[in-house]
Structures are given as structure tokens and as C-alpha cells.
Scaffold this motif. Sequence first.
Motif, mmCIF file in Angstrom:
data_model
loop_
_atom_site.group_PDB
_atom_site.id
_atom_site.type_symbol
_atom_site.label_atom_id
_atom_site.label_comp_id
_atom_site.label_asym_id
_atom_site.label_seq_id
_atom_site.Cartn_x
_atom_site.Cartn_y
_atom_site.Cartn_z
ATOM 1 N N LEU A 1 19.702 24.653 75.746
ATOM 2 C CA LEU A 1 19.333 26.031 75.411
ATOM 3 C C LEU A 1 17.817 26.193 75.415
ATOM 4 O O LEU A 1 17.289 27.215 75.893
ATOM 5 N N LEU A 2 17.118 25.204 74.893
ATOM 6 C CA LEU A 2 15.654 25.250 74.891
ATOM 7 C C LEU A 2 15.115 25.270 76.321
ATOM 8 O O LEU A 2 14.154 26.003 76.624
ATOM 9 N N VAL A 3 15.725 24.490 77.199
ATOM 10 C CA VAL A 3 15.302 24.474 78.604
ATOM 11 C C VAL A 3 15.468 25.848 79.233
ATOM 12 O O VAL A 3 14.569 26.356 79.918
ATOM 13 N N VAL A 4 16.624 26.482 78.993
ATOM 14 C CA VAL A 4 16.886 27.808 79.559
ATOM 15 C C VAL A 4 15.856 28.816 79.062
ATOM 16 O O VAL A 4 15.320 29.620 79.842
ATOM 17 N N LEU A 5 15.556 28.785 77.767
ATOM 18 C CA LEU A 5 14.580 29.717 77.195
ATOM 19 C C LEU A 5 13.193 29.510 77.804
ATOM 20 O O LEU A 5 12.501 30.475 78.155
ATOM 21 N N LEU A 6 12.778 28.259 77.926
ATOM 22 C CA LEU A 6 11.452 27.973 78.472
ATOM 23 C C LEU A 6 11.355 28.373 79.945
ATOM 24 O O LEU A 6 10.326 28.908 80.390
ATOM 25 N N VAL A 7 12.436 28.129 80.697
ATOM 26 C CA VAL A 7 12.417 28.472 82.125
ATOM 27 C C VAL A 7 12.329 29.980 82.317
ATOM 28 O O VAL A 7 11.526 30.477 83.121
ATOM 29 N N THR A 8 13.169 30.728 81.606
ATOM 30 C CA THR A 8 13.138 32.190 81.754
ATOM 31 C C THR A 8 11.821 32.772 81.257
ATOM 32 O O THR A 8 11.302 33.732 81.837
ATOM 33 N N LEU A 9 11.266 32.200 80.199
ATOM 34 C CA LEU A 9 9.967 32.665 79.711
ATOM 35 C C LEU A 9 8.882 32.417 80.746
ATOM 36 O O LEU A 9 8.008 33.267 80.974
ATOM 37 N N ALA A 10 8.936 31.267 81.401
ATOM 38 C CA ALA A 10 7.957 30.955 82.445
ATOM 39 C C ALA A 10 8.057 31.943 83.596
ATOM 40 O O ALA A 10 7.040 32.360 84.167
ATOM 41 N N ILE B 1 16.681 38.752 76.033
ATOM 42 C CA ILE B 1 17.345 37.615 75.388
ATOM 43 C C ILE B 1 18.494 38.101 74.505
ATOM 44 O O ILE B 1 19.593 37.522 74.497
ATOM 45 N N ALA B 2 18.261 39.170 73.754
ATOM 46 C CA ALA B 2 19.307 39.701 72.875
ATOM 47 C C ALA B 2 20.514 40.151 73.678
ATOM 48 O O ALA B 2 21.667 39.896 73.294
ATOM 49 N N ASN B 3 20.286 40.808 74.789
ATOM 50 C CA ASN B 3 21.401 41.255 75.632
ATOM 51 C C ASN B 3 22.083 40.079 76.328
ATOM 52 O O ASN B 3 23.316 40.043 76.451
ATOM 53 N N ALA B 4 21.279 39.098 76.800
ATOM 54 C CA ALA B 4 21.850 37.941 77.493
ATOM 55 C C ALA B 4 22.731 37.117 76.556
ATOM 56 O O ALA B 4 23.741 36.550 76.979
ATOM 57 N N GLN C 1 24.686 38.223 74.474
ATOM 58 C CA GLN C 1 25.971 38.914 74.397
ATOM 59 C C GLN C 1 26.677 38.959 75.746
ATOM 60 O O GLN C 1 27.684 39.645 75.907
ATOM 61 N N GLY C 2 26.118 38.222 76.732
ATOM 62 C CA GLY C 2 26.745 38.158 78.044
ATOM 63 C C GLY C 2 26.284 39.229 79.014
ATOM 64 O O GLY C 2 26.824 39.341 80.119
ATOM 65 N N ASP C 3 25.283 40.013 78.631
ATOM 66 C CA ASP C 3 24.767 41.079 79.490
ATOM 67 C C ASP C 3 23.420 40.648 80.058
ATOM 68 O O ASP C 3 22.411 40.645 79.360
ATOM 69 N N LEU C 4 23.402 40.289 81.340
ATOM 70 C CA LEU C 4 22.168 39.864 81.986
ATOM 71 C C LEU C 4 21.354 41.038 82.516
ATOM 72 O O LEU C 4 20.306 40.833 83.137
ATOM 73 N N GLY C 5 21.835 42.230 82.291
ATOM 74 C CA GLY C 5 21.083 43.419 82.690
ATOM 75 C C GLY C 5 21.551 44.009 83.999
ATOM 76 O O GLY C 5 22.474 43.517 84.652
ATOM 77 N N THR C 6 20.871 45.090 84.384
ATOM 78 C CA THR C 6 21.166 45.800 85.628
ATOM 79 C C THR C 6 19.885 45.949 86.421
ATOM 80 O O THR C 6 18.834 46.303 85.878
ATOM 81 N N SER C 7 19.951 45.676 87.703
ATOM 82 C CA SER C 7 18.774 45.779 88.546
ATOM 83 C C SER C 7 18.313 47.231 88.629
ATOM 84 O O SER C 7 19.086 48.107 89.028
ATOM 85 N N GLN D 1 15.257 37.126 86.453
ATOM 86 C CA GLN D 1 15.553 36.475 85.175
ATOM 87 C C GLN D 1 17.011 36.043 85.095
ATOM 88 O O GLN D 1 17.324 34.936 84.658
ATOM 89 N N GLY D 2 17.907 36.919 85.484
ATOM 90 C CA GLY D 2 19.327 36.608 85.402
ATOM 91 C C GLY D 2 19.709 35.447 86.288
ATOM 92 O O GLY D 2 20.453 34.542 85.867
ATOM 93 N N ILE D 3 19.210 35.434 87.523
ATOM 94 C CA ILE D 3 19.552 34.349 88.453
ATOM 95 C C ILE D 3 18.978 33.025 87.966
ATOM 96 O O ILE D 3 19.652 31.985 87.979
ATOM 97 N N VAL D 4 17.721 33.045 87.532
ATOM 98 C CA VAL D 4 17.081 31.815 87.048
ATOM 99 C C VAL D 4 17.795 31.287 85.804
ATOM 100 O O VAL D 4 18.022 30.075 85.667
#
Length: 317
Positions: free
Chosen positions: A13-22, A69-72, A74-80, A283-286
Motif C-alpha cells: 500500500l505504501l508503494v502504491v501511495l508513493l508511486v501515485t504521488l510521484a 485517494i479518498a475516492n480510490a 472506495q473503488g472509484d478511480l475517477g472519470t477522464s 493516476q488510475g492506470i499507474v
Amino acid sequence: MMFSIVRRLGRGLLVVLLVTLAVVVLLSFAPGSVAEAILGDAATPEAVAALNSKLGLDEPLWMQYLNWIANAAQGDLGTSPLTGQSVTTAITERLPVTFQLAAMSLVIALVSAVFLAVISVMRPGSPVDRGTAALSSVFLSVPAFVAGPVLIYFFAVELGWAPVAGWNRIGDGIGLNLQSALLPAIAMSLMEIAAFHRLLRTDLMTTLREDFIGAARAKGMNEWYVMFRHALRPSSFSLITLAGINLGRLIGGTVIVETLFSLPGLGQLLASSIVSRDLIMVQGIVAFMAVVYVVINILVDSSYELIDPRVRKVATV
């Protein structure tokens, strides 16, 4: 055992957070914005500012990231904002292409590497051993962006055995699907073959010097039986670790191959989203690729006990 799994999941989980933040930080330095991509070069600053406000892109970067992050969670990666398509839907549509390419290239690499390593260690120092080492060096020096055009020229343009570009889904027929997938998979597998072959050959040479191998030979067992029944399994730890790591890397590293062969996979979608500054899609793909990478590594670690019972005994001591 449970504590170990929980600890690995926490690290993942820490890896995912750091990667998306980067990703967010790096894209923030790129010129332009998705609002400018939507409105075009003729858009006025007022129109761009209004669209940014509508899309929520005028908020501080850290606030945008926390909302995502809050939406992700809950399983919602967003909408383009560029295409209006759900990120989850886009990933679901394109994942089969990328996963098939990665899986095919990994299978090709493993089968080829095992074959080359086995025939090498059967007669160390022989012309066959030296020949496979030379072939491995050639493969190691040919990245996918070089192998791709070469394969396209010889097998697609000159021989006509495969399409130059494009993708045929499995529903169009297995034969057509394999025709469009084989060349990209081979292009991705060449460097993996070299790495796997060298690693497995080294481990096999070490295993073949063990006492239990000498005992098996002393019993009159066939050399091929000794190789595949007694030597190959305990020599596969490093290979399986590398294969697991590389599968995650292959899934996330298909950008060049999918672009060269015009394949509708995640890699091509990621590349086009970066160019258009579609941060939500990127962000969603990464994040998805990072999760896949972490899960694969956890599964690889857990598979050791199935390969060699001695690991299970050590773990229970």
C-alpha cells in the motif's frame, strides 16, 4: 504467516501511495493542462480558468490528490475529463490486450530460457554452451524498441506472416489473435530470455554439485531424469522471483511495443493520456499497475513453499 502477509500488504500500500504521488508531482511540472487540451490552442485564459474551476483543477495539488485517494479507496478511480470515460472502464477494456502480451512474452521467455539453460549445463564448456551464451548476449543487447521494427520488417513486411499493426481479439479467432500478438510478445521476450537463461544456468551449475545430485546419479538414474526431477526445482527460486517481478514490469512496460504495433492496450492509453495531460487517467492506470506489481510479488513469495518442501520445514522451525 498471517502477520507476514499483513506486513507485505502494508508495504505494498505504501508503494502504491508513493508511486501515485510521484506521478502527480511529476505531471505538475509539465506545461499545459487538460483544460487547454480540451478547449484547444485558441482558448482564452478566462475560458481555461472557468473549465479548470468546473473540473476542480483549480484546487491545490495536495487537495486534488487527497480527494482522489479518498475516492480510490472506495473503488472509484475517477472519470477522464478529456473523454468522459470511467477510468475503471478504460482499464477493463484494455487490460486483456496488455495482459495477453505480458503473459505470452513471459511464457516464451521461460520456456526458451529453461531449454537453453538445460542444454548448456548438460555439457559445460561445449560448443553448445558457448553458442547459447553468445545467443543470450545478443538477446540482452536488443531492447524491444529495436527488436520491434526489425521483426515488423522481416516477418510482417517481407514475409507477410503477421500484420504490420493492429489487434485481433480472441473473439475474432484464435489464429488471427495469435498472429497479431506473437511479434509484439517476441519483441518483449528477448531480453527476458537472456536474463532468465543466465540466472538459471548459474543456479543449475551450483545445484548439480550438491551431494543429493551425486547420490541420484550413483543410483543409476538417467541424466535427464536427474535434471528435471531433482535439479530443476531447487534451482528455480531465483528464476521464479525474477519472473514474478518481470511480469509486473512487463504489464507496466508495454508502452513502447503497444505504440510500435498500434495495439489498444494500457500502455498506449497511458502514453496518450500523458501527452494530453489527463492526470486522472494516468493516476488510475499507474495505481492499477502498482497494485498488480505488489500482488504478484506477494504471490511469488508465497509460492516458495510449494516449489520446495524444505522451505516449509524451515519456516515451521
